[in-house]
Enzyme design. Sequence first.
Site, mmCIF file in Angstrom:
data_model
loop_
_atom_site.group_PDB
_atom_site.id
_atom_site.type_symbol
_atom_site.label_atom_id
_atom_site.label_comp_id
_atom_site.label_asym_id
_atom_site.label_seq_id
_atom_site.Cartn_x
_atom_site.Cartn_y
_atom_site.Cartn_z
ATOM 1 N N SER A 14 1.138 6.023 -11.526
ATOM 2 C CA SER A 14 1.101 6.557 -10.114
ATOM 3 C C SER A 14 2.503 6.129 -9.503
ATOM 4 O O SER A 14 3.401 5.562 -10.225
ATOM 5 C CB SER A 14 0.192 5.353 -9.253
ATOM 6 O OG SER A 14 -0.317 6.326 -8.220
ATOM 7 N N GLY A 64 -0.433 10.841 -9.491
ATOM 8 C CA GLY A 64 0.749 10.062 -9.947
ATOM 9 C C GLY A 64 1.984 10.661 -9.030
ATOM 10 O O GLY A 64 3.157 9.988 -8.961
ATOM 11 N N PRO A 101 -4.692 14.445 -7.365
ATOM 12 C CA PRO A 101 -3.875 13.516 -6.607
ATOM 13 C C PRO A 101 -4.893 12.760 -5.909
ATOM 14 O O PRO A 101 -5.949 12.923 -5.095
ATOM 15 C CB PRO A 101 -3.365 14.593 -5.846
ATOM 16 C CG PRO A 101 -4.420 15.638 -5.632
ATOM 17 C CD PRO A 101 -5.110 15.785 -6.853
ATOM 18 N N GLY A 102 -4.330 11.356 -5.466
ATOM 19 C CA GLY A 102 -4.931 10.538 -4.432
ATOM 20 C C GLY A 102 -3.922 10.041 -3.484
ATOM 21 O O GLY A 102 -3.916 10.613 -2.441
ATOM 22 N N ARG A 103 -2.911 9.405 -3.951
ATOM 23 C CA ARG A 103 -1.737 8.978 -2.805
ATOM 24 C C ARG A 103 -1.140 10.079 -1.903
ATOM 25 O O ARG A 103 -1.066 10.342 -0.777
ATOM 26 C CB ARG A 103 -0.750 8.226 -3.547
ATOM 27 C CG ARG A 103 0.278 7.382 -2.885
ATOM 28 C CD ARG A 103 1.306 6.904 -3.795
ATOM 29 N NE ARG A 103 0.909 6.280 -4.931
ATOM 30 C CZ ARG A 103 0.539 4.970 -4.823
ATOM 31 N NH1 ARG A 103 0.777 4.371 -3.794
ATOM 32 N NH2 ARG A 103 0.142 4.462 -6.031
ATOM 33 N N ARG A 143 -0.763 -4.059 -1.460
ATOM 34 C CA ARG A 143 0.130 -3.454 -2.316
ATOM 35 C C ARG A 143 1.606 -4.332 -2.263
ATOM 36 O O ARG A 143 2.118 -4.461 -3.430
ATOM 37 C CB ARG A 143 0.635 -2.062 -1.902
ATOM 38 C CG ARG A 143 -0.758 -1.341 -2.195
ATOM 39 C CD ARG A 143 -0.260 0.453 -2.003
ATOM 40 N NE ARG A 143 0.448 0.790 -2.963
ATOM 41 C CZ ARG A 143 1.630 0.886 -2.844
ATOM 42 N NH1 ARG A 143 2.451 0.864 -1.490
ATOM 43 N NH2 ARG A 143 2.215 1.489 -3.731
ATOM 44 N N TYR A 191 2.306 -5.301 -6.027
ATOM 45 C CA TYR A 191 3.169 -4.640 -6.679
ATOM 46 C C TYR A 191 4.880 -4.932 -6.196
ATOM 47 O O TYR A 191 5.695 -4.099 -6.552
ATOM 48 C CB TYR A 191 2.985 -2.880 -6.577
ATOM 49 C CG TYR A 191 1.507 -2.331 -6.864
ATOM 50 C CD1 TYR A 191 1.087 -2.614 -8.043
ATOM 51 C CD2 TYR A 191 1.123 -1.799 -5.915
ATOM 52 C CE1 TYR A 191 -0.166 -2.520 -8.368
ATOM 53 C CE2 TYR A 191 -0.267 -1.339 -6.057
ATOM 54 C CZ TYR A 191 -0.997 -1.595 -7.489
ATOM 55 O OH TYR A 191 -2.270 -1.276 -7.559
ATOM 56 N N CYS A 204 -3.579 -17.575 4.197
ATOM 57 C CA CYS A 204 -2.892 -18.728 3.493
ATOM 58 C C CYS A 204 -2.154 -18.419 2.199
ATOM 59 O O CYS A 204 -2.539 -19.252 1.277
ATOM 60 C CB CYS A 204 -3.968 -19.661 3.329
ATOM 61 S SG CYS A 204 -4.799 -19.961 4.919
ATOM 62 N N GLU A 205 -1.129 -17.644 2.191
ATOM 63 C CA GLU A 205 -0.424 -17.421 0.885
ATOM 64 C C GLU A 205 1.058 -16.960 1.426
ATOM 65 O O GLU A 205 1.210 -16.313 2.508
ATOM 66 C CB GLU A 205 -0.727 -15.994 0.261
ATOM 67 C CG GLU A 205 -2.120 -16.097 -0.443
ATOM 68 C CD GLU A 205 -2.091 -16.821 -1.766
ATOM 69 O OE1 GLU A 205 -1.205 -16.643 -2.419
ATOM 70 O OE2 GLU A 205 -3.220 -17.346 -1.974
HETATM 71 C C1 LIG Z 1 -7.361 8.840 -13.832
HETATM 72 C C2 LIG Z 1 -6.649 8.976 -12.402
HETATM 73 N N1 LIG Z 1 -6.346 10.086 -11.771
HETATM 74 C C3 LIG Z 1 -5.737 10.360 -10.555
HETATM 75 C C4 LIG Z 1 -5.185 9.162 -10.097
HETATM 76 C C5 LIG Z 1 -4.599 8.935 -8.570
HETATM 77 O O1 LIG Z 1 -3.336 8.663 -8.742
HETATM 78 P P1 LIG Z 1 -2.358 8.954 -7.591
HETATM 79 O O2 LIG Z 1 -2.972 8.233 -6.363
HETATM 80 O O3 LIG Z 1 -1.125 8.381 -7.928
HETATM 81 O O4 LIG Z 1 -2.353 10.325 -7.324
HETATM 82 C C6 LIG Z 1 -5.524 7.816 -10.617
HETATM 83 C C7 LIG Z 1 -4.832 6.606 -9.948
HETATM 84 O O5 LIG Z 1 -4.892 5.510 -10.789
HETATM 85 C C8 LIG Z 1 -6.184 7.649 -11.988
HETATM 86 O O6 LIG Z 1 -6.288 6.742 -12.556
#
Ligand SMILES: Cc1ncc(COP(=O)(O)O)c(C=O)c1O
Length: 428
Positions: A216, A248, A287-289, A326, A330, A357-358
């Site tokens: 990612s 990613g 895509p997620g992020r 995060r 990270y 409390c950290e």
């Molecule tokens: C298999 C898979 N696909 C897609 C994603 C989404 O990644 P990103 O949020 O970096 O685009 C992830 C994130 O961990 C993943 O494990």
Amino acid sequence: LSKRGPIPTELLPATAAIDGAGRLSVGGVDLVELAEEFGTPLFVYDEADIVMRCRAALSSFPGGVYYASKAFLCKHVARLVTGEGLGLDVATGGELAVAQAAGIGGNRLTLHGNNKSEAELVQAIAYGVDRIVVDDGSEVPRIAATAAALSPGRRQKVLVRVTPGVMVDTHRFVMTGQADSKFGVEIASGAAERVIQAILSEPHLSLVGLHFHLGSQIFDLSAFEVAVSVVAPLLERYEIGELSIGGGLGVAYVEGEVGASFEELAARVNAALKANGLQDVSVTIEPGRSIVARAGITLYRVGVIKELSTGTRYVAVDGGMSDNPRPVLYGSGYEVFAPGAAASDRDVPVRLVGKHCESGDVVVEDGALPTGIGPGDVVATPVTGAYGYSMASNYNKVPRPAVVFVRDGKARLVLRRETYDDLMRLEV
Ligand SMILES: Cc1ncc(COP(=O)(O)O)c(C=O)c1O
């Protein structure tokens, strides 16, 4: 700690607008007023920003875009992205349950997971999940048997997740495509090929593609080109028609960072396929992020401010690592700004910390706010739409924030704030 200019608009959602008085609105809604109405901490999502990114992804990857729901999932976002033509990638029975509750058809879904339980396979196949990504050879007979029992007339589509052995320049915990990984099947050892052959000999399975996910927050797209060259011989030998390149794509979180575009990624991957002699492979993406990160802003209210003799100014807010783990997980960097003074220089260096409390409960290690921001004021961290709420916890029994979507001057509550009763609901 350093001073800054105003928050750069590149880090704000698409519809962000600053009025003459320096107040920031998103989706036509004033953020300070939103904080008054819904309380803080509050996640605010710019719906138009998400829609824009879904469209950009789909126009660059017409073969298919599956939103990685782990980045942020609720019924509303599931309906929003599938309404834009995306599919949904779910990685657990829980994510699948939310997709089911949102009424997303199985034909839109891909199931992932490096340790899928029997119950999860049954849940997915009974619901008609279109695609299952095989993460280990042991899954092949399990998926085939469940498919034979639950949907005898249908061949279950599967992809094989392979590990191309590519190291990407990101945090160790979000790097997944290297050879020594808990995910996927090794190519180098021949394991991937054995899994492909096993699938091809199963009458209840249909192999539709290969999949890799390199990690990612990737900025250097050459990792994708290398990975394509590693998987190309398998695609060719077994005449596999689809390559899913996972997620990613890197997103800018702090001033000076520049994320890559879907367009550039598609161009690089398609060129790499061509260079490896593959013309007809359909490229899909998860895509997620890059779909939801920049759409989201977190609003907090400032509480205690401590000016230490060391020179550090600690500004404590009413959330922290429970709504954004995060930084502590990270070491991720963020910016902070004041939405009521969004055009002002941020001339007071601060360290934004939470209420947990950290000592590690730092939201922004090296931030800055305009002069005059004090207790009771609303501050905001931009680019918090991905892996914030979805990784949120109740640490210190802090209730999870509410989530509001804004669009065309209207705010819509999609997840209400947790209450103390919610914290008690599991007690027996
Ligand atoms: C298999 C898979 N696909 C897609 C994603 C989404 O990644 P990103 O949020 O970096 O685009 C992830 C994130 O961990 C993943 O494990």
